[in-house]
Design a protein around this motif. Sequence first.
Motif, mmCIF file in Angstrom:
data_model
loop_
_atom_site.group_PDB
_atom_site.id
_atom_site.type_symbol
_atom_site.label_atom_id
_atom_site.label_comp_id
_atom_site.label_asym_id
_atom_site.label_seq_id
_atom_site.Cartn_x
_atom_site.Cartn_y
_atom_site.Cartn_z
ATOM 1 N N UNK A 150 0.830 -1.210 0.000
ATOM 2 C CA UNK A 150 0.000 0.000 0.000
ATOM 3 C C UNK A 150 0.862 1.257 0.000
ATOM 4 N N UNK A 151 1.991 1.218 0.722
ATOM 5 C CA UNK A 151 2.899 2.366 0.712
ATOM 6 C C UNK A 151 3.460 2.609 -0.681
ATOM 7 N N UNK A 152 3.855 1.544 -1.364
ATOM 8 C CA UNK A 152 4.387 1.681 -2.718
ATOM 9 C C UNK A 152 3.313 2.220 -3.673
ATOM 10 N N UNK A 153 2.098 1.693 -3.568
ATOM 11 C CA UNK A 153 1.014 2.153 -4.440
ATOM 12 C C UNK A 153 0.686 3.614 -4.168
ATOM 13 N N UNK A 154 0.694 4.022 -2.888
ATOM 14 C CA UNK A 154 0.438 5.418 -2.565
ATOM 15 C C UNK A 154 1.488 6.340 -3.174
ATOM 16 N N UNK A 155 2.767 5.937 -3.103
ATOM 17 C CA UNK A 155 3.833 6.750 -3.682
ATOM 18 C C UNK A 155 3.708 6.808 -5.209
ATOM 19 N N UNK A 156 3.455 5.646 -5.844
ATOM 20 C CA UNK A 156 3.285 5.632 -7.295
ATOM 21 C C UNK A 156 2.088 6.475 -7.730
ATOM 22 N N UNK A 157 1.013 6.422 -6.941
ATOM 23 C CA UNK A 157 -0.160 7.240 -7.255
ATOM 24 C C UNK A 157 0.169 8.726 -7.157
ATOM 25 N N UNK A 158 0.932 9.096 -6.143
ATOM 26 C CA UNK A 158 1.323 10.507 -5.976
ATOM 27 C C UNK A 158 2.183 10.974 -7.148
ATOM 28 N N UNK A 159 3.144 10.141 -7.551
ATOM 29 C CA UNK A 159 4.012 10.505 -8.674
ATOM 30 C C UNK A 159 3.197 10.618 -9.966
ATOM 31 N N UNK A 160 2.322 9.630 -10.216
ATOM 32 C CA UNK A 160 1.521 9.657 -11.435
ATOM 33 C C UNK A 160 0.573 10.845 -11.493
ATOM 34 N N UNK A 161 -0.101 11.136 -10.383
ATOM 35 C CA UNK A 161 -1.027 12.275 -10.371
ATOM 36 C C UNK A 161 -0.275 13.600 -10.491
ATOM 37 N N UNK A 162 0.929 13.659 -9.944
ATOM 38 C CA UNK A 162 1.730 14.881 -10.086
ATOM 39 C C UNK A 162 2.129 15.101 -11.538
ATOM 40 N N UNK A 163 2.506 14.020 -12.225
ATOM 41 C CA UNK A 163 2.865 14.143 -13.643
ATOM 42 C C UNK A 163 1.652 14.566 -14.465
ATOM 43 N N UNK A 164 0.480 14.011 -14.144
ATOM 44 C CA UNK A 164 -0.747 14.355 -14.872
ATOM 45 C C UNK A 164 -1.365 15.670 -14.414
ATOM 46 N N UNK A 165 -0.780 16.271 -13.379
ATOM 47 C CA UNK A 165 -1.244 17.558 -12.843
ATOM 48 C C UNK A 165 -2.700 17.490 -12.408
ATOM 49 N N UNK A 166 -2.992 16.475 -11.630
ATOM 50 C CA UNK A 166 -4.339 16.306 -11.090
ATOM 51 C C UNK A 166 -4.522 17.170 -9.842
ATOM 52 N N UNK A 167 -5.749 17.570 -9.528
ATOM 53 C CA UNK A 167 -5.999 18.290 -8.275
ATOM 54 C C UNK A 167 -6.017 17.335 -7.082
ATOM 55 N N UNK A 168 -5.784 17.897 -5.905
ATOM 56 C CA UNK A 168 -5.821 17.138 -4.651
ATOM 57 C C UNK A 168 -4.909 15.896 -4.717
ATOM 58 N N UNK A 169 -3.712 16.100 -5.232
ATOM 59 C CA UNK A 169 -2.805 14.978 -5.482
ATOM 60 C C UNK A 169 -2.507 14.192 -4.211
ATOM 61 N N UNK A 170 -2.114 14.887 -3.153
ATOM 62 C CA UNK A 170 -1.717 14.202 -1.922
ATOM 63 C C UNK A 170 -2.911 13.544 -1.243
ATOM 64 N N UNK A 171 -4.051 14.239 -1.189
ATOM 65 C CA UNK A 171 -5.244 13.672 -0.554
ATOM 66 C C UNK A 171 -5.687 12.391 -1.265
ATOM 67 N N UNK A 172 -5.713 12.419 -2.586
ATOM 68 C CA UNK A 172 -6.133 11.240 -3.347
ATOM 69 C C UNK A 172 -5.129 10.110 -3.193
ATOM 70 N N UNK A 173 -3.843 10.436 -3.155
ATOM 71 C CA UNK A 173 -2.819 9.398 -2.968
ATOM 72 C C UNK A 173 -2.969 8.724 -1.611
ATOM 73 N N UNK A 174 -3.293 9.506 -0.580
ATOM 74 C CA UNK A 174 -3.518 8.922 0.745
ATOM 75 C C UNK A 174 -4.740 8.008 0.727
ATOM 76 N N UNK A 175 -5.822 8.453 0.076
ATOM 77 C CA UNK A 175 -7.040 7.634 -0.003
ATOM 78 C C UNK A 175 -6.754 6.313 -0.726
ATOM 79 N N UNK A 176 -6.073 6.398 -1.867
ATOM 80 C CA UNK A 176 -5.768 5.192 -2.648
ATOM 81 C C UNK A 176 -4.835 4.270 -1.874
ATOM 82 N N UNK A 177 -3.828 4.846 -1.205
ATOM 83 C CA UNK A 177 -2.890 4.019 -0.444
ATOM 84 C C UNK A 177 -3.550 3.317 0.728
#
Length: 440
Positions: free
Chosen positions: A259-286
């Motif tokens: 889950x930690x790895x998926x949360x980090x990958x989600x944060x990196x991917x959303x940052x590259x895609x310039x999504x809103x609420x990047x950190x909040x969504x990464x925490x939810x997904x993780x």
Amino acid sequence: MKEEYKPYIRWGVTVIAIFSACIMIFFFLLRLDIIVRFFGKATEAVQSIIYGLVIAFILRPVASFWQEKIEAYLHRRFPNEEEKKKKKHHIVAKGISVGIAMLIALLVIATVIGMIGPRVVDSIKNVVASSSGFLEKIEQWAYGLQDKHPELFSAGGEAYQKALEYLEDWVNTDLLGWMNTLVTGFTTYVIGFFSSLMNWVLGLIVAIYALAERESFDGQAKKMVYAFLPVENANVVIAIARKTNQVFSGFISGKLIDSLIIGVLCFVGLSVLRMPYTLLISVIVGVTNVIPFFGPYVGAVPSAFLILLVNPIQCLYFIIFILVLQQIDGNIIGPKILGDSTGLSAFWVIFSILLFGGLFGFVGMVIGVPTFAVIYYLIKSGVEYLLWKKGLPVETQEFSGLYQVDEEDHIILYQEKEKEEKKVEEQEQKENTKENLKEK
């Protein structure tokens, strides 16, 4: 007592025991609501102890690792010491290892609160603030789409207008009311979080004592098992407890790392895609990724809704990204970390998640897979033992094409052999019929 009376005494005791058990089960079902409330209050009363035991269970591998390293260093540093001093080395290593494990836990908690907490709170505030302008953004997006592609709306202009009016009414009535309920519920959850903060603090204290006394607890449990059970049965209980610990520790520790790895990958991917609420969504997904199989989808639903409030097109991109991330986790990352720690097929994983999730909610979805894995292991071991006693094979594939088992030799007869035997019989019957016709 005369020997002829003993069977009647045994039968009488058995009947009384069965009758008493039936009465207890009847009153248990009759007062089930009271019993459930009692256990609920009892669980709430010892909530800090439960938190502490869970923390100790998670940190136990860390403490054991450091204890072995420190104790080995002390033995090398002070060789040929007396037995009493070796015991002191063991006590010192245990104390230091517990301190290191708790320090690591506190550092992780402080890092999460310090780095992620404020940004998550800001994201939640932005979500609440932007929810009121959701309708305007939807209208702007729809009108912009109409300007760019008027041919799409020329045929169904009236239907489009009605749909837009329906959407406006739904947002003004249902959605805004739902958002107000969500904000109120969130406030309630925040209050509940601070009220349970003391339980977590007490849980950390309980975890320290549980880690320090883990060897004593293990010894006391084994002592009781061998005291009340025959040695043969006690060995079985100890083996089951060891298997249970192996399944739970391997699954939970592996799932947390995954889950930690998926949360980090989600944060990196959303940052590259310039999504809103990047950190909040990464925490939810993780966090939701701790749930096997359904975790990424459970976290994707509220996350997609948050992005939808800002940009509908980005919401579509996010759904595609989550699907790709789930495939990477399910086929590459998860199997590498978890391996075959549960021994369950995909069907039984889904079954256990739905069953325990329906019974115990989010906690049941998390612990359902390892719990069912232990139950599956017990049933499998019992079935294989009974087959072994009958002289039958224990491999499942041996029974796939089973037709029947020979009653005398216990040899498995397969469907193919039965078909071959029928063919031989039919061929023999045809030959006999031809011979009879020739004779006539």
